[in-house]
Scaffold this motif. Structure first.
Motif, short mmCIF file in Angstrom:
data_model
loop_
_atom_site.label_atom_id
_atom_site.label_comp_id
_atom_site.label_asym_id
_atom_site.label_seq_id
_atom_site.Cartn_x
_atom_site.Cartn_y
_atom_site.Cartn_z
N SER A 170 -4.50 13.13 -10.13
CA SER A 170 -5.65 13.08 -11.03
C SER A 170 -5.80 11.73 -11.71
N LEU A 171 -4.68 11.00 -11.88
CA LEU A 171 -4.76 9.67 -12.49
C LEU A 171 -5.44 8.67 -11.57
N LEU A 172 -5.46 8.97 -10.26
CA LEU A 172 -5.97 8.02 -9.28
C LEU A 172 -7.40 8.32 -8.85
N ILE A 173 -7.83 9.57 -9.01
CA ILE A 173 -9.19 9.92 -8.61
C ILE A 173 -10.14 9.57 -9.75
N ARG A 174 -10.61 8.34 -9.72
CA ARG A 174 -11.51 7.82 -10.75
C ARG A 174 -12.72 7.19 -10.09
N SER A 175 -13.87 7.40 -10.68
CA SER A 175 -15.11 6.86 -10.13
C SER A 175 -15.13 5.33 -10.19
N GLU A 176 -14.32 4.76 -11.08
CA GLU A 176 -14.27 3.29 -11.20
C GLU A 176 -13.58 2.63 -10.01
N PHE A 177 -12.78 3.41 -9.27
CA PHE A 177 -12.06 2.84 -8.13
C PHE A 177 -12.86 3.07 -6.85
N ASP A 178 -13.01 2.01 -6.06
CA ASP A 178 -13.65 2.14 -4.76
C ASP A 178 -12.62 2.44 -3.66
N TYR A 179 -11.39 2.05 -3.91
CA TYR A 179 -10.33 2.27 -2.92
C TYR A 179 -9.00 2.22 -3.65
N VAL A 180 -8.08 3.14 -3.31
CA VAL A 180 -6.73 3.14 -3.88
C VAL A 180 -5.75 2.83 -2.76
N ALA A 181 -5.12 1.67 -2.86
CA ALA A 181 -4.17 1.18 -1.84
C ALA A 181 -2.75 1.45 -2.32
N LEU A 182 -2.02 2.29 -1.59
CA LEU A 182 -0.69 2.70 -2.03
C LEU A 182 0.41 2.18 -1.12
N GLY A 183 1.62 2.19 -1.68
CA GLY A 183 2.84 1.91 -0.94
C GLY A 183 3.93 2.84 -1.42
N HIS A 184 5.01 2.89 -0.68
CA HIS A 184 6.24 3.64 -0.98
C HIS A 184 6.49 4.75 0.03
N VAL A 185 5.50 5.59 0.33
CA VAL A 185 5.68 6.64 1.31
C VAL A 185 5.47 6.06 2.71
N HIS A 186 6.41 6.33 3.62
CA HIS A 186 6.40 5.68 4.93
C HIS A 186 5.48 6.35 5.94
N LYS A 187 4.95 7.50 5.61
CA LYS A 187 4.06 8.23 6.52
C LYS A 187 2.61 7.96 6.14
N HIS A 188 1.81 7.48 7.12
CA HIS A 188 0.39 7.21 6.84
C HIS A 188 -0.33 8.51 6.49
N GLN A 189 -1.14 8.46 5.43
CA GLN A 189 -1.90 9.63 5.02
C GLN A 189 -2.97 9.25 4.01
#
Length: 420
Positions: A217-236
């Motif tokens: 819920s902290l990441l689903i924000r209308s201000e963000f056009d894209y959320v680029a993550l790292g740490h988990v090794h499985k693409h999803q």
């Protein structure tokens, strides 16, 4: 549209036990595999003239890699400088000191003031000027409890309460960055995070006790056009509705057998305010292959093992052969032939698991609560023992004679009681 290449979790210097020394270069072949995957990522950025490269953290297995591994990493990223492509290098948990402070393996790029490079070791908004316009990126590096809370604030509190305080504090800090954003510019959140909706692999256990899980819920924000993550090794993609896309590109190479069935690659995207098109691009990572075969009930265990190897695509793969066998069958194996059958693999390991002679085959028909005639129960057991199948009839006949004799003895005993 601004073109962005997003990749993460390089782990350059990992997996040496699955490789061998290349006599031509003197390097471990698994290091060369990781370098090749990194090279392909940088090649795509340069060939497609992207506007920005986002690296999601975990450059190496730890914060102090050997110089030759650091050099291999730098030689690829410096190609971006030559191509005038800016890059943001986010600090992951493996990039930090064991105490969780600083990004020792990446901060050298800020110290050297490498043109176009920004190191994301704190929560901060970066505005990047590209040839196709400006873009703003909020960096959210790997966070620990000590990053957000002091010891007096957590003293005497339960782990659940501490986690609540951490999320509350992070939410407030992130909100502060969001309120300062330029609403007219496309915005990306770049974070090295463990998100509660993610499907984790072995990396879930790599930072036990240091980090914490962040609610999506902290990441689903209308201000963000894209959320680029790292740490988990499985693409999803954690948000299939894509409002915004919340993407783990995964690692660029297989670190160990826990990632055997995972695709490896990076994400290529085109972005403008209110719109983003992204695509996962697979990399030709080296295959990992497990051959698991139970020969404990086989008359010719060696033949079964060889056939199991021949069925698998082991050429140039990292292979592990695991077989279950009884101790008295070991002399039936020709290990020289097994090694020869595995010789086309890039590397391989062999593990035998001895099955105790006292272990019993578990049959549902003979389980607790089942009522079978003694002969039917014996027949079921014998038919599931391949090495006894040729004497089933003889054993059933002998069992019938024993049962008949027991019935005769019981009848005789009753008759004697009646007579005397």
């Amino acid at each position: 549209m601004i073109k962005v290449l997003h990749f993460s979790d390089i782990h350059l210097g990992s997996g040496f036990s699955h490789g061998k020394i290349n006599p031509k270069t003197g390097l471990n072949t698994r290091l060369e595999d990781f370098i090749q995957s990194l090279t392909l990522c940088i090649n795509r950025a340069i060939n497609d003239e992207v506007d920005l490269v986002l690296f999601g953290g975990d450059a190496f297995p730890d914060a102090t890699p050997p110089p030759y591994i650091h050099e291999a990493f730098a030689s690829q990223f410096c190609r971006l400088v030559e191509a005038n492509i800016p890059a943001i290098l986010l600090v992951g948990n493996h990039d930090q000191h064991s105490q969780g402070n600083g990004g020792a393996s990446l901060c050298i790029y800020r110290t050297l003031a490498v043109p176009g490079f920004k190191v994301g070791d704190n929560i901060k908004t970066h505005t990047i000027s590209t040839k196709n316009g400006e873009i703003q990126v909020i960096t959210l590096p790997w966070l620990t409890r000590s990053t957000l809370l002091t010891r007096p604030q957590t003293e005497g509190l339960s782990l659940e309460k501490i986690s609540e305080l951490l999320i509350e504090k992070l939410g407030a800090v992130l909100e502060g960055e969001i309120r300062q954003l330029n609403p007219n510019l496309p915005t990306i959140l770049l974070g090295h995070l463990m998100v509660n909706r993610a499907r984790f692999g072995a990396e879930q256990f790599l930072a036990v006790g240091k980090g914490f899980t962040i609610p999506i819920s902290l990441l689903i924000r209308s201000e963000f056009d894209y959320v680029a993550l790292g740490h988990v090794h499985k693409h999803q993609n954690l948000n299939p509705d894509n409002n915004p896309p919340i993407i783990y590109p995964g690692s660029i190479e297989r670190v160990d057998f826990s990632e055997e069935k995972e695709d490896k690659g990076y994400v290529f995207l085109e972005i403008e305010k209110g719109r983003v098109d992204w695509k996962f691009c697979p990399l030709p990572a080296r295959l990992f292959c497990t051959i698991n075969v139970d020969v404990s009930e086989q008359e010719d265990p060696h033949k079964v093992i060889i056939k199991a190897i021949e069925k698998k695509p082991i050429k140039d793969a990292v292979v592990r052969l695991i077989y279950q066998i009884r101790s008295e069958q070991l002399e039936l194996l020709n290990m020289g032939e097994i090694h020869q059958a595995l010789s086309s693999a890039h590397s391989y390991s062999i593990k035998s698991e001895l099955i105790s002679q006292l272990s019993r085959l578990r049959l549902p028909e003979l389980g607790v609560g089942k009522s079978l005639d003694p002969l039917e129960a014996l027949k079921t057991y014998l038919e599931n023992k391949e090495h006894l199948r040729d004497i089933v009839n003889d054993m059933l006949e002998a069992a019938q004679l024993l049962l008949n004799r027991e019935e005769y003895d019981q009848e005789l005993e009753v008759l004697q009681e009646e007579l005397f």
